[in-house]
Design an enzyme around this catalytic site. Structure first.
Site, PDB file in Angstrom:
ATOM      1  N   GLU A  76       0.888  -1.175   0.000  1.00  0.00           N
ATOM      2  CA  GLU A  76       0.000   0.000   0.000  1.00  0.00           C
ATOM      3  C   GLU A  76       0.917   1.212   0.000  1.00  0.00           C
ATOM      4  OE1 GLU A  76      -3.221  -0.028  -0.087  1.00  0.00           O
ATOM      5  OE2 GLU A  76      -3.840  -1.989   0.626  1.00  0.00           O
ATOM      6  N   CYS A 115      -2.477   9.483   2.623  1.00  0.00           N
ATOM      7  CA  CYS A 115      -2.179   8.815   1.349  1.00  0.00           C
ATOM      8  C   CYS A 115      -3.310   9.015   0.354  1.00  0.00           C
ATOM      9  CB  CYS A 115      -1.915   7.334   1.574  1.00  0.00           C
ATOM     10  SG  CYS A 115      -3.235   6.504   2.450  1.00  0.00           S
TER      11      CYS A 115
HETATM   12  P1  NAD Z   1       8.352   5.108   4.403  1.00  0.00           P
HETATM   13  O1  NAD Z   1       8.308   4.359   3.134  1.00  0.00           O
HETATM   14  O2  NAD Z   1       9.462   6.038   4.645  1.00  0.00           O
HETATM   15  O3  NAD Z   1       8.367   4.089   5.651  1.00  0.00           O
HETATM   16  C1  NAD Z   1       7.359   3.148   5.854  1.00  0.00           C
HETATM   17  C2  NAD Z   1       7.896   2.040   6.745  1.00  0.00           C
HETATM   18  O4  NAD Z   1       8.873   1.296   6.028  1.00  0.00           O
HETATM   19  C3  NAD Z   1       8.567   2.521   8.031  1.00  0.00           C
HETATM   20  O5  NAD Z   1       8.181   1.677   9.086  1.00  0.00           O
HETATM   21  C4  NAD Z   1      10.051   2.363   7.710  1.00  0.00           C
HETATM   22  O6  NAD Z   1      10.858   2.154   8.840  1.00  0.00           O
HETATM   23  C5  NAD Z   1      10.024   1.115   6.851  1.00  0.00           C
HETATM   24  N1  NAD Z   1      11.190   0.948   5.975  1.00  0.00           N
HETATM   25  C6  NAD Z   1      12.039   1.889   5.491  1.00  0.00           C
HETATM   26  N2  NAD Z   1      12.972   1.323   4.701  1.00  0.00           N
HETATM   27  C7  NAD Z   1      12.718  -0.009   4.683  1.00  0.00           C
HETATM   28  C8  NAD Z   1      13.320  -1.108   4.030  1.00  0.00           C
HETATM   29  N3  NAD Z   1      14.362  -0.949   3.222  1.00  0.00           N
HETATM   30  N4  NAD Z   1      12.794  -2.338   4.226  1.00  0.00           N
HETATM   31  C9  NAD Z   1      11.708  -2.507   5.014  1.00  0.00           C
HETATM   32  N5  NAD Z   1      11.088  -1.500   5.651  1.00  0.00           N
HETATM   33  C10 NAD Z   1      11.590  -0.261   5.492  1.00  0.00           C
HETATM   34  O7  NAD Z   1       6.933   5.817   4.510  1.00  0.00           O
HETATM   35  P2  NAD Z   1       6.443   6.866   5.604  1.00  0.00           P
HETATM   36  O8  NAD Z   1       7.144   8.155   5.387  1.00  0.00           O
HETATM   37  O9  NAD Z   1       6.482   6.239   6.942  1.00  0.00           O
HETATM   38  O10 NAD Z   1       4.894   7.021   5.221  1.00  0.00           O
HETATM   39  C11 NAD Z   1       4.417   7.939   4.288  1.00  0.00           C
HETATM   40  C12 NAD Z   1       4.099   7.262   2.991  1.00  0.00           C
HETATM   41  O11 NAD Z   1       3.173   6.192   3.220  1.00  0.00           O
HETATM   42  C13 NAD Z   1       3.432   8.159   1.971  1.00  0.00           C
HETATM   43  O12 NAD Z   1       3.980   7.917   0.701  1.00  0.00           O
HETATM   44  C14 NAD Z   1       1.974   7.713   2.010  1.00  0.00           C
HETATM   45  O13 NAD Z   1       1.263   7.971   0.832  1.00  0.00           O
HETATM   46  C15 NAD Z   1       2.115   6.264   2.270  1.00  0.00           C
HETATM   47  N6  NAD Z   1       0.892   5.701   2.837  1.00  0.00           N
HETATM   48  C16 NAD Z   1       0.141   4.862   2.058  1.00  0.00           C
HETATM   49  C17 NAD Z   1      -1.045   4.357   2.560  1.00  0.00           C
HETATM   50  C18 NAD Z   1      -1.894   3.424   1.728  1.00  0.00           C
HETATM   51  O14 NAD Z   1      -2.785   2.819   2.301  1.00  0.00           O
HETATM   52  N7  NAD Z   1      -1.677   3.272   0.447  1.00  0.00           N
HETATM   53  C19 NAD Z   1      -1.461   4.697   3.847  1.00  0.00           C
HETATM   54  C20 NAD Z   1      -0.672   5.556   4.606  1.00  0.00           C
HETATM   55  C21 NAD Z   1       0.510   6.052   4.088  1.00  0.00           C
END
Ligand code: NAD
Length: 507
Positions: A253, A287
């Site tokens: 997502e 999002c």
């Molecule tokens: P992010 O991608 O920076 O981090 C998300 C998670 O992934 C965190 O827990 C982070 O520690 C982890 N992570 C980072 N690098 C990783 C790796 N290499 N391997 C595994 N895990 C790793 O996102 P964010 O800044 O926390 O959230 C914002 C983003 O999330 C926005 O782009 C938003 O649109 C999206 N979002 C999407 C939805 C949806 O349902 N589609 C819902 C909420 C947020």
């Protein structure tokens, strides 16, 4: 890895996964930069151990059956209702969002948890299907069995609602869950797991591991039976890559650039209200937030006036009743600033706010118009209280422009006569007609995107099935006089079947 102003690591695409260097890390209140809590930085060995323990717990959880699990999930839901303000306090301290926004997030969590536990049995239990004419002697059934241990990786923007879209549905389907919350909101993840353990003290069915991206990567490699990721598209791609090492199935997502299309016959007041709420609630860090508006030119002036009137009144701040909270992730402020400045340099007009609206950690509302399509503000997720409003000749052009994006998460249409027809033509996972974001609050509806917004579905029956493996079973009820599936068959058997297939399937 670079550090942000609040000491949070930059987890963007450029940031490398590095070996764990610290045993603990801290979360901070983005409104005040005060320390909120300190949490362990879990390494791969710890994550593996959490998954191994969860595997044992899952067998017990599975054996409870739908009724036993429902009883416990219902008790957890009631605890969440009783202690909603305590949970809201944890969310506010780590995200900075206004208290009513945190409450609203938790109300959605509670309603989804209710739906998942109530419907798990009817959606997933064994059911008969027709065996068809070739296998008329068989009883055919399909059942949706739990996958085992589900790893969940979550973001910070809705630190309870977003991961619970996976956690609640995975638990209701009979899985154990190991959850890695965002490093900005570890306390929310910890609170959820701790309160679950109060209700289910027997076994660690739902546990939390904390840390940065490398802890998430360790979870991808830990041998979980499915990995549910919610976060940015760039990280989603890395998660897929890591999961591919072990062929671990993934649900991703990711981000969006959701559009709202305003038709000439739309209720303009309602459309403007929806555009401003959709773009600016949670300070635009949603999002499925509205980032682009395509409005039919005959009503564009009036629509812009109504949007400007509403956006102008909104005030960001750190107090619990502010309209908008701060930008939770410090590094996002620069993305917002870059998008606004670039749009203005390319000739866009600011109807509300402008470059000066970016005042870290807050961003005041910005409404831009006449933004060229090549601008980042049109193409990339801004994730701030900003909105781009552009004129189109017709709603049909609006749909075309809305679809001209690599993302496809949610979308909105305001139209009196053509709502359903326009909705169908949008390349997105969800559409709201004459309201905004409402699909996320309907637990029976699947939630997820297309294109670079990801794939797989949380919520609803699809969301329950997402955390299961279907198992098909045939049980022979009686022997057929003719059996084509044996070396003992005669050529008459196949000739007979040929006659039947010509008669039944050939015309
Ligand atoms: P992010 O991608 O920076 O981090 C998300 C998670 O992934 C965190 O827990 C982070 O520690 C982890 N992570 C980072 N690098 C990783 C790796 N290499 N391997 C595994 N895990 C790793 O996102 P964010 O800044 O926390 O959230 C914002 C983003 O999330 C926005 O782009 C938003 O649109 C999206 N979002 C999407 C939805 C949806 O349902 N589609 C819902 C909420 C947020």
């Amino acid at each position: 890895m670079t550090q942000t102003a609040r000491g949070n690591p930059d987890t963007s695409a450029e940031a490398d996964i590095r070996p764990v260097e610290r045993a603990t890390f801290e979360s901070y209140d983005p409104r005040t930069e005060e320390l909120v809590g300190s949490h362990p930085t879990h390494d791969a060995a710890h994550v593996d151990e959490a998954v191994r323990t969860a595997r044992g717990a899952q067998r017990w959880w599975d054996e409870l059956g739908f009724a036993g699990r429902k009883q416990r999930l219902d008790a957890w839901r009631k605890l969440l209702v009783r202690r909603i303000d305590e949970a809201a306090g944890v969310i506010c301290s780590e995200t900075g969002k206004p208290v009513d926004d945190a409450r609203l997030e938790l109300i959605l969590v509670i309603d989804h948890l209710h739906w998942a536990s109530k419907h798990a049995e009817s959606v997933l239990r064994r059911r008969k299907v027709s065996p068809g004419f070739l296998m008329a002697n068989q009883a055919a059934t399909v059942e949706y069995l739990p996958q085992g241990v589900v790893g969940v990786i979550g973001p910070w923007n809705y630190p309870a609602f977003t991961p619970m879209g996976s956690i609640a549905y995975a638990l209701a389907a009979g899985n154990a869950v190991v959850f890695k919350p965002s490093e900005l909101t570890p306390g929310v993840g910890r609170w959820l797991a701790d309160t679950f353990a109060e209700i289910v003290p027997e076994h660690p069915v739902f546990t939390v591991v904390t840390g940065y991206g490398e802890t998430g990567a360790a979870l991808c490699r830990s041998g979980v039976d499915k990995l549910a990721f919610t976060g940015s598209t760039e990280t989603g791609k890395r998660v897929m890559e890591t999961c591919s090492e072990t062929l671990t199935p993934v649900l991703v997502e990711c981000g969006g650039k959701d559009a709202l299309v305003v038709d000439a016959d739309a209720d303009l007041d309602a459309a403007a209200d929806a555009a401003v709420w959709g773009a600016m609630s949670n300070a635009g860090q949603t999002c499925i937030g509205v980032e682009r508006v395509y409005v039919v030119e005959t009503v564009a002036e009036r629509f812009l006036e109504l949007v400007a009137e509403r956006a102008d009144k909104l005030r960001p701040g750190g107090e619990p009743r502010a309209d908008l909270g701060p930008i939770t992730m410090a590094s996002q402020v620069e993305v917002i600033r870059r998008h606004v400045d670039e749009a203005l340099n390319l000739g866009a007009r600011a109807v509300v706010g402008g470059s000066d609206s970016v005042r870290p950690p807050f961003v005041e509302p910005v409404v831009l118009t006449d933004v060229p399509p090549e601008a980042e503000a049109v193409r990339e997720e801004t994730f701030g209280p900003t909105i781009v409003v552009d004129r189109v000749t017709s709603a049909d052009e609006g749909i075309e422009r809305a679809n001209a994006s690599r993302y496809g998460l949610g979308a909105t249409v305001f139209s009196r006569a053509r709502g359903a027809e326009l909705a169908r033509r949008l390349r997105s996972g969800m559409v709201a007609v004459n309201s905004v974001i409402s699909f996320a609050a309907v637990p029976a509806l699947p939630f997820g995107g297309v294109g670079e917004s990801g794939f797989g579905r949380i919520h609803g029956a699809d969301g329950l099935r997402e955390f299961t493996r279907s198992q098909a079973v045939t049980r022979m009820k009686y022997r057929m006089p003719i059996n084509p599936m044996t070396f003992g068959r005669s050529s008459r058997t196949v000739r007979h079947l040929m006659r039947l297939v010509r008669m039944l399937r050939g015309r």
